[in-house]
Structures are given as C-alpha cells and as structure tokens.
Design a protein around this motif. Structure first.
Motif, PDB file in Angstrom:
ATOM      1  N   THR A 148       0.864  -1.174   0.000  1.00 17.28           N
ATOM      2  CA  THR A 148       0.000   0.000   0.000  1.00 17.28           C
ATOM      3  C   THR A 148       0.903   1.228   0.000  1.00 17.28           C
ATOM      4  OG1 THR A 148      -1.764  -1.129   1.224  1.00 17.28           O
ATOM      5  CG2 THR A 148      -1.753   1.278   1.288  1.00 17.28           C
ATOM      6  N   VAL A 149       0.776   2.051  -1.033  1.00 10.39           N
ATOM      7  CA  VAL A 149       1.663   3.203  -1.203  1.00 10.39           C
ATOM      8  C   VAL A 149       1.006   4.443  -0.605  1.00 10.39           C
ATOM      9  CG1 VAL A 149       2.847   4.683  -2.868  1.00 10.39           C
ATOM     10  CG2 VAL A 149       2.716   2.215  -3.261  1.00 10.39           C
ATOM     11  N   CYS A 150       1.723   5.092   0.316  1.00  9.48           N
ATOM     12  CA  CYS A 150       1.196   6.251   1.038  1.00  9.48           C
ATOM     13  C   CYS A 150       2.055   7.477   0.744  1.00  9.48           C
ATOM     14  CB  CYS A 150       1.202   5.997   2.542  1.00  9.48           C
ATOM     15  SG  CYS A 150       0.420   4.443   3.035  1.00  9.48           S
ATOM     16  N   ALA A 151       1.396   8.603   0.535  1.00  7.15           N
ATOM     17  CA  ALA A 151       2.085   9.883   0.344  1.00  7.15           C
ATOM     18  C   ALA A 151       1.667  10.831   1.448  1.00  7.15           C
ATOM     19  CB  ALA A 151       1.738  10.481  -1.017  1.00  7.15           C
ATOM     20  N   ILE A 152       2.609  11.591   1.971  1.00  9.55           N
ATOM     21  CA  ILE A 152       2.303  12.470   3.104  1.00  9.55           C
ATOM     22  C   ILE A 152       1.445  13.658   2.698  1.00  9.55           C
ATOM     23  CG2 ILE A 152       4.277  14.025   2.943  1.00  9.55           C
ATOM     24  CD1 ILE A 152       4.562  13.600   6.038  1.00  9.55           C
ATOM     25  N   GLY A 153       1.442  14.002   1.404  1.00 11.56           N
ATOM     26  CA  GLY A 153       0.662  15.146   0.938  1.00 11.56           C
ATOM     27  C   GLY A 153       0.506  15.134  -0.564  1.00 11.56           C
ATOM     28  N   PRO A 154      -0.196  16.122  -1.116  1.00  8.35           N
ATOM     29  CA  PRO A 154      -0.494  16.120  -2.548  1.00  8.35           C
ATOM     30  C   PRO A 154       0.718  16.264  -3.448  1.00  8.35           C
ATOM     31  CG  PRO A 154      -1.207  18.162  -1.513  1.00  8.35           C
ATOM     32  CD  PRO A 154      -0.840  17.238  -0.408  1.00  8.35           C
ATOM     33  N   ALA A 155       1.729  17.022  -3.038  1.00 11.54           N
ATOM     34  CA  ALA A 155       2.917  17.172  -3.885  1.00 11.54           C
ATOM     35  C   ALA A 155       3.643  15.834  -4.030  1.00 11.54           C
ATOM     36  CB  ALA A 155       3.853  18.225  -3.288  1.00 11.54           C
ATOM     37  N   ALA A 164       2.227  12.901  -3.628  1.00 11.33           N
ATOM     38  CA  ALA A 164       1.316  12.036  -4.393  1.00 11.33           C
ATOM     39  C   ALA A 164       1.420  12.324  -5.887  1.00 11.33           C
ATOM     40  CB  ALA A 164      -0.117  12.234  -3.912  1.00 11.33           C
ATOM     41  N   ASP A 165       1.473  13.596  -6.250  1.00 11.36           N
ATOM     42  CA  ASP A 165       1.606  13.954  -7.673  1.00 11.36           C
ATOM     43  C   ASP A 165       2.918  13.429  -8.238  1.00 11.36           C
ATOM     44  OD1 ASP A 165      -0.814  15.247  -7.592  1.00 11.36           O
ATOM     45  OD2 ASP A 165       0.047  17.260  -7.412  1.00 11.36           O
ATOM     46  N   ALA A 166       3.990  13.508  -7.456  1.00 12.31           N
ATOM     47  CA  ALA A 166       5.287  13.003  -7.908  1.00 12.31           C
ATOM     48  C   ALA A 166       5.216  11.495  -8.133  1.00 12.31           C
ATOM     49  CB  ALA A 166       6.373  13.337  -6.895  1.00 12.31           C
ATOM     50  N   LEU A 167       4.571  10.779  -7.240  1.00 11.85           N
ATOM     51  CA  LEU A 167       4.413   9.332  -7.406  1.00 11.85           C
ATOM     52  C   LEU A 167       3.668   9.012  -8.706  1.00 11.85           C
ATOM     53  CD1 LEU A 167       3.575   8.430  -3.719  1.00 11.85           C
ATOM     54  CD2 LEU A 167       5.371   7.301  -5.049  1.00 11.85           C
ATOM     55  N   ARG A 168       2.601   9.716  -8.950  1.00 11.13           N
ATOM     56  CA  ARG A 168       1.809   9.450 -10.161  1.00 11.13           C
ATOM     57  C   ARG A 168       2.607   9.775 -11.420  1.00 11.13           C
ATOM     58  NH1 ARG A 168      -2.228  12.213  -6.782  1.00 11.13           N
ATOM     59  NH2 ARG A 168      -3.511  10.604  -5.786  1.00 11.13           N
ATOM     60  N   ARG A 169       3.374  10.868 -11.383  1.00 12.51           N
ATOM     61  CA  ARG A 169       4.201  11.220 -12.548  1.00 12.51           C
ATOM     62  C   ARG A 169       5.221  10.140 -12.851  1.00 12.51           C
ATOM     63  NH1 ARG A 169       4.134  16.464 -10.327  1.00 12.51           N
ATOM     64  NH2 ARG A 169       6.174  16.126  -9.367  1.00 12.51           N
ATOM     65  N   GLU A 170       5.699   9.465 -11.809  1.00  7.49           N
ATOM     66  CA  GLU A 170       6.687   8.413 -12.006  1.00  7.49           C
ATOM     67  C   GLU A 170       6.042   7.057 -12.289  1.00  7.49           C
ATOM     68  OE1 GLU A 170       9.810   9.020 -12.317  1.00  7.49           O
ATOM     69  OE2 GLU A 170       9.693  11.132 -11.720  1.00  7.49           O
ATOM     70  N   GLY A 171       4.708   7.033 -12.398  1.00  9.70           N
ATOM     71  CA  GLY A 171       4.013   5.804 -12.773  1.00  9.70           C
ATOM     72  C   GLY A 171       3.556   4.933 -11.626  1.00  9.70           C
ATOM     73  N   TYR A 172       3.577   5.455 -10.403  1.00 12.82           N
ATOM     74  CA  TYR A 172       3.136   4.681  -9.246  1.00 12.82           C
ATOM     75  C   TYR A 172       1.701   5.046  -8.879  1.00 12.82           C
ATOM     76  CZ  TYR A 172       8.187   3.968  -8.598  1.00 12.82           C
ATOM     77  OH  TYR A 172       9.507   3.651  -8.776  1.00 12.82           O
ATOM     78  N   ALA A 173       0.925   4.044  -8.512  1.00 11.19           N
ATOM     79  CA  ALA A 173      -0.413   4.302  -7.985  1.00 11.19           C
ATOM     80  C   ALA A 173      -0.288   4.746  -6.531  1.00 11.19           C
ATOM     81  CB  ALA A 173      -1.268   3.044  -8.080  1.00 11.19           C
ATOM     82  N   VAL A 174      -1.132   5.684  -6.140  1.00 12.45           N
ATOM     83  CA  VAL A 174      -1.130   6.190  -4.764  1.00 12.45           C
ATOM     84  C   VAL A 174      -2.394   5.696  -4.072  1.00 12.45           C
ATOM     85  CG1 VAL A 174      -1.074   8.233  -3.302  1.00 12.45           C
ATOM     86  CG2 VAL A 174       0.150   8.231  -5.480  1.00 12.45           C
ATOM     87  N   ASP A 175      -2.220   4.998  -2.969  1.00 14.95           N
ATOM     88  CA  ASP A 175      -3.352   4.418  -2.265  1.00 14.95           C
ATOM     89  C   ASP A 175      -3.896   5.312  -1.161  1.00 14.95           C
ATOM     90  OD1 ASP A 175      -3.300   1.781  -3.626  1.00 14.95           O
ATOM     91  OD2 ASP A 175      -1.341   1.618  -2.664  1.00 14.95           O
TER      92      ASP A 175
END
Length: 250
Positions: A78-85, A87-98
């Motif tokens: 389960t991939v977690c991002a601390i905030g929207p920036a 999360a956006d970086a994860l998506r740009r690199e091709g990772y799904a954000v849970d």
C-alpha cells in the motif's frame, strides 16, 4: 521596517531545482519580490525501500524521484504519500497512490493509518532529517516499522543572502518550509558573523512556516512565528504570509 513596500521582499529556501523556480514564479504572481536562497541540497544514498513491507510511506518529491531512478517497483504494498505534492510526484513516475491523509503532516498520516496497521510492516522512505513523529506514531499503533534513508539534506555552499538582508532590515518576510531550513538559515547567518543581527531583523519581518514542528524549531531558536497555515503546502504558506505582510499597513 516601519512601512511595508508595495512589492515586499520574501525569502524562500527551497532546493535549487524546479521547486525554487516554481516558488519564484508564485511569489512574483503574488506581487512579491522573491529572494531565492536555497538552504537544502540533496545527497542521494542510493538506497531503496525494503521489499517485504505491507505499507510504504513517501514524504517528499525528491524521495519519489530517487526510487524511480533506481528502478524500484511496487509489489503489492500500500503506497502512502504524506501530501499532494508527493502524491503527484508518485503518479508522474508511474506509481499508484493508495493513501493521502486529509491533514498533510506526519501526525495526519499517522492518524489516517493508525487503525489499520497493527501488526503490519511499515516502510518509511525519506531523508535523514525526517521527524520522529512518523516512526513513533506507527510503532504506537502496533506496526513493525523500518526506515530507509534515501538521501541526506545538506546546506549548499554560498547560502545566506537572505540572512544578510535580514540583518540589514531589508527582508519583509520569510517562508520556512522545514525545521532544517530554519537551522540552515541560522547556520548561514552565523557563518557570516551576523546571526544576532539576522534574528533581530526577523523581528520586524513576517515569519511564515509550514507545520507545527517547523514552528517549534523556529520558536526554540528565537524566532517569533507569525504564520502557520492549516494546509501544509508552499502555495498556501506563501499566500498567507503575504496576506499577513500586507495587513501590517492596513
């Protein structure tokens, strides 16, 4: 300063990449005069998150980009991002954000995950200057926690222009984005022999910070904090800091 100019001088300390460029553009759009003084430089460790975790937590765009460059792949975590920036970086690199918490802070992420991680393996992938709030909070919730240091944050050579301007009373505001930017600002001032003068100059400026930990660091080092936005993003910090600057003359 007895009077705030129409175009206030605002120091920003983001790393010397697109983040400082974006910050400059934002401040200019807000009719401010940005003083770009990067206080953070990245030294990668070439480490990647361990592969046996149930949850992997990322806390910065930099960390995301480094693991992507290293070829890290999700394998059921389960991939977690601390905030929207982040999360956006994860998506740009091709990772799904849970998971992204409603409150973009370490404590906000702990609160979001606390009821579901008892007995889980949680991997925290971040810099060497991460707050203990994440690790302690996850452990208190019953998780098995491991931290991987993806990069170290150091102060760039030549930093400190903002400290010199603060010392002469020529800064109207500062936007600190982490405890480390506060510490590095004061280190740069001390290196120039003007720490006391810079602190004195900031008493006449508007001091904006992201988050309670940064506010606590600033206060512990003698700064009077004026702005702590509810939303922990640079855009909100910049807008609210400038609003505070301009209220001085009303």
């Amino acid at each position: 300063m007895s009077e705030t100019p129409e175009t206030p001088a605002v120091a920003v300390f983001r790393p010397d990449d697109e983040r400082i460029a974006d910050a400059i553009c934002l401040l200019e759009d807000l009719d401010a005069d940005p003083v770009a003084d990067p206080m953070l430089a990245v030294e990668p460790t070439d480490a990647t998150p361990r592969t046996d975790a149930d949850y992997v937590v990322f806390t910065s765009k930099t960390g995301v980009e480094l693991v992507s460059e290293a070829g890290w792949e999700v394998s059921g975590e389960t991939v977690c991002a601390i905030g929207p920036a982040t999360a956006d970086a994860l998506r740009r690199e091709g990772y799904a954000v849970d998971i992204v918490p409603e409150e973009f802070t370490s404590s906000g992420l702990v609160a979001t995950l606390a009821t579901e991680i008892d007995g889980a393996r949680v991997e925290v992938a971040r810099s060497d200057h991460g707050s203990p709030v994440l690790l302690d909070g996850f452990e208190d919730a019953g998780a098995y926690v491991h931290e991987t240091i993806l990069y170290r944050l150091v102060r760039p050579d030549g930093s400190g222009e903002s400290a010199a301007l603060a010392a002469t009373g020529d800064l109207d505001a500062v936007c600190f984005t982490s405890s480390l930017t506060v510490e590095h600002f004061l280190e740069a001032a001390a290196e120039r022999g003007i720490r006391a003068e810079a602190l004195e100059g900031l008493t006449e400026a508007t001091v904006g910070v992201i988050g309670a930990p940064t506010a606590e660091t600033a206060a512990a080092r003698g700064l009077d904090v004026d702005v702590v936005p509810d939303e922990a993003t640079f855009e909100t910090l910049a807008r609210e800091t400038l609003e505070a600057v301009r209220r001085v003359d009303e």
